[in-house]
Structure formats: C-alpha cells, structure tokens
Design a protein around this motif. Structure first.
Motif, PDB file in Angstrom:
ATOM      1  N   MET A   1       0.853  -1.172   0.000  1.00 32.66           N
ATOM      2  CA  MET A   1       0.000   0.000   0.000  1.00 32.66           C
ATOM      3  C   MET A   1       0.902   1.239   0.000  1.00 32.66           C
ATOM      4  SD  MET A   1      -3.268   1.106   2.421  1.00 32.66           S
ATOM      5  CE  MET A   1      -3.341  -0.378   3.277  1.00 32.66           C
ATOM      6  N   SER A   2       0.493   2.239  -0.724  1.00 35.19           N
ATOM      7  CA  SER A   2       1.310   3.443  -0.854  1.00 35.19           C
ATOM      8  C   SER A   2       1.241   4.292   0.415  1.00 35.19           C
ATOM      9  CB  SER A   2       0.855   4.255  -2.050  1.00 35.19           C
ATOM     10  OG  SER A   2      -0.425   4.792  -1.798  1.00 35.19           O
ATOM     11  N   ILE A   3       2.201   5.197   0.528  1.00 30.88           N
ATOM     12  CA  ILE A   3       2.283   6.053   1.712  1.00 30.88           C
ATOM     13  C   ILE A   3       1.066   6.975   1.820  1.00 30.88           C
ATOM     14  CG2 ILE A   3       3.682   7.835   0.587  1.00 30.88           C
ATOM     15  CD1 ILE A   3       4.083   6.693   4.193  1.00 30.88           C
ATOM     16  N   SER A   4       0.517   7.396   0.678  1.00 31.25           N
ATOM     17  CA  SER A   4      -0.635   8.294   0.734  1.00 31.25           C
ATOM     18  C   SER A   4      -1.860   7.575   1.304  1.00 31.25           C
ATOM     19  CB  SER A   4      -0.937   8.858  -0.651  1.00 31.25           C
ATOM     20  OG  SER A   4      -1.282   7.824  -1.545  1.00 31.25           O
ATOM     21  N   LEU A   5      -2.071   6.333   0.912  1.00 28.08           N
ATOM     22  CA  LEU A   5      -3.208   5.584   1.465  1.00 28.08           C
ATOM     23  C   LEU A   5      -2.987   5.223   2.927  1.00 28.08           C
ATOM     24  CD1 LEU A   5      -4.189   3.282  -1.522  1.00 28.08           C
ATOM     25  CD2 LEU A   5      -5.321   5.349  -0.719  1.00 28.08           C
ATOM     26  N   VAL A   6      -1.745   4.989   3.319  1.00 26.05           N
ATOM     27  CA  VAL A   6      -1.436   4.749   4.731  1.00 26.05           C
ATOM     28  C   VAL A   6      -1.758   5.996   5.548  1.00 26.05           C
ATOM     29  CG1 VAL A   6       0.433   4.313   6.366  1.00 26.05           C
ATOM     30  CG2 VAL A   6       0.273   2.955   4.289  1.00 26.05           C
ATOM     31  N   LEU A   7      -1.372   7.166   5.035  1.00 23.31           N
ATOM     32  CA  LEU A   7      -1.692   8.425   5.724  1.00 23.31           C
ATOM     33  C   LEU A   7      -3.198   8.642   5.817  1.00 23.31           C
ATOM     34  CD1 LEU A   7       1.003  10.843   4.284  1.00 23.31           C
ATOM     35  CD2 LEU A   7       0.838   9.991   6.621  1.00 23.31           C
ATOM     36  N   ALA A   8      -3.928   8.301   4.750  1.00 20.88           N
ATOM     37  CA  ALA A   8      -5.381   8.454   4.768  1.00 20.88           C
ATOM     38  C   ALA A   8      -6.007   7.516   5.804  1.00 20.88           C
ATOM     39  CB  ALA A   8      -5.959   8.184   3.385  1.00 20.88           C
ATOM     40  N   CYS A   9      -5.543   6.287   5.857  1.00 21.20           N
ATOM     41  CA  CYS A   9      -6.056   5.352   6.870  1.00 21.20           C
ATOM     42  C   CYS A   9      -5.725   5.826   8.276  1.00 21.20           C
ATOM     43  CB  CYS A   9      -5.496   3.957   6.631  1.00 21.20           C
ATOM     44  SG  CYS A   9      -6.120   3.174   5.143  1.00 21.20           S
ATOM     45  N   PHE A  10      -4.508   6.339   8.463  1.00 19.98           N
ATOM     46  CA  PHE A  10      -4.115   6.884   9.762  1.00 19.98           C
ATOM     47  C   PHE A  10      -4.996   8.068  10.132  1.00 19.98           C
ATOM     48  CE2 PHE A  10      -1.185   9.552  12.363  1.00 19.98           C
ATOM     49  CZ  PHE A  10      -1.071   8.682  13.438  1.00 19.98           C
ATOM     50  N   GLY A  38      -6.391  16.918   6.575  1.00 22.81           N
ATOM     51  CA  GLY A  38      -6.991  16.052   5.563  1.00 22.81           C
ATOM     52  C   GLY A  38      -6.901  16.576   4.150  1.00 22.81           C
ATOM     53  N   ILE A  39      -6.926  17.884   3.967  1.00 23.23           N
ATOM     54  CA  ILE A  39      -6.879  18.446   2.611  1.00 23.23           C
ATOM     55  C   ILE A  39      -5.579  18.082   1.895  1.00 23.23           C
ATOM     56  CG2 ILE A  39      -6.789  20.619   1.323  1.00 23.23           C
ATOM     57  CD1 ILE A  39      -8.922  21.682   3.260  1.00 23.23           C
ATOM     58  N   PRO A  40      -4.408  18.232   2.529  1.00 24.45           N
ATOM     59  CA  PRO A  40      -3.189  17.796   1.834  1.00 24.45           C
ATOM     60  C   PRO A  40      -3.139  16.285   1.590  1.00 24.45           C
ATOM     61  CG  PRO A  40      -2.631  19.235   3.660  1.00 24.45           C
ATOM     62  CD  PRO A  40      -4.086  18.948   3.764  1.00 24.45           C
ATOM     63  N   THR A  46      -4.805  11.846  -4.427  1.00 23.97           N
ATOM     64  CA  THR A  46      -5.225  12.136  -5.800  1.00 23.97           C
ATOM     65  C   THR A  46      -4.028  12.164  -6.739  1.00 23.97           C
ATOM     66  OG1 THR A  46      -7.081  13.400  -4.939  1.00 23.97           O
ATOM     67  CG2 THR A  46      -6.519  13.745  -7.246  1.00 23.97           C
ATOM     68  N   THR A  47      -2.925  12.731  -6.293  1.00 26.69           N
ATOM     69  CA  THR A  47      -1.722  12.785  -7.119  1.00 26.69           C
ATOM     70  C   THR A  47      -1.173  11.388  -7.391  1.00 26.69           C
ATOM     71  OG1 THR A  47      -1.161  14.926  -6.190  1.00 26.69           O
ATOM     72  CG2 THR A  47       0.607  13.732  -7.276  1.00 26.69           C
ATOM     73  N   GLN A  48      -1.166  10.531  -6.373  1.00 27.59           N
ATOM     74  CA  GLN A  48      -0.577   9.205  -6.543  1.00 27.59           C
ATOM     75  C   GLN A  48      -1.510   8.205  -7.212  1.00 27.59           C
ATOM     76  OE1 GLN A  48       1.054   7.682  -2.896  1.00 27.59           O
ATOM     77  NE2 GLN A  48       3.034   8.623  -3.374  1.00 27.59           N
ATOM     78  N   HIS A  49      -2.816   8.295  -6.975  1.00 24.46           N
ATOM     79  CA  HIS A  49      -3.729   7.245  -7.413  1.00 24.46           C
ATOM     80  C   HIS A  49      -4.808   7.705  -8.381  1.00 24.46           C
ATOM     81  CE1 HIS A  49      -2.025   4.307  -4.700  1.00 24.46           C
ATOM     82  NE2 HIS A  49      -2.006   5.265  -3.771  1.00 24.46           N
ATOM     83  N   GLY A  50      -4.879   8.978  -8.668  1.00 19.08           N
ATOM     84  CA  GLY A  50      -5.859   9.460  -9.624  1.00 19.08           C
ATOM     85  C   GLY A  50      -7.083  10.057  -8.957  1.00 19.08           C
TER      86      GLY A  50
END
Length: 92
Positions: A1-10, A38-40, A46-50
């Motif tokens: 899982m990418s770092i952006s999705l990990v941050l979103a889950c966190f 949450g905004i960043p 969005t940048t990493q996954h579309g």
C-alpha cells in the motif's frame, strides 16, 4: 500500500479516536485540525492514485466530518440566495 493511502487510513483512525473523546466545544476544534490535515492528504492520494480514488477518500472524509459539510452547504445556499436576490433588475 502506498504512503498516501497509509496516511489516509491513519487520518481515519485518528478521526475516530477523536470522535470518541469528550469535548466541551462539540469537537469543532478537532474538526478544524482534521480538515487542515486532511486536505493535503486528499491531494496526495489524488496525485498518486488518480481522481477516482481521491474522490473516494474525500467522500470518506466528508462522511466522518459530516456536520462541517452540512454547515458549509447551508452557508453556500444562503449566499447564493442572497446574491440572486440582489442581482434582479427592478420591474418597470
């Protein structure tokens, strides 16, 4: 899982923990902090996954922070009605 999705889950875990804690201001201070963080994260996802995955994360965040979204929509509706009333031409 990418770092952006990990941050979103966190972010979602932190939001749920903050929702379970008692608060004197009805969690508004927590909501402001979660929105600011949450905004960043939504932009990063969005940048990493579309855009579709970004919209899913945004929808999840809106479901967690539903009252600030409700108040924002009410404020926007009042602003549109106020502007529509001022832009009318006087009847002759």
């Amino acid at each position: 899982m990418s770092i952006s999705l990990v941050l979103a889950c966190f972010w979602f875990v932190i939001a749920n923990i903050l929702a379970m804690t008692p608060s004197k201001d009805f969690h508004w201070r927590n909501a402001y902090m979660l929105i600011a963080a949450g905004i960043p994260i939504v932009g990063f996802v969005t940048t990493q996954h579309g855009p579709w995955v970004g919209l899913l994360v945004l929808a999840g965040g809106c479901s967690v922070l539903r009252w600030p979204v409700v108040y924002l929509l009410r404020w926007l509706r009042r602003a549109v009605r106020r502007d529509a009333g001022q832009n009318r031409e006087p009847a002759e």
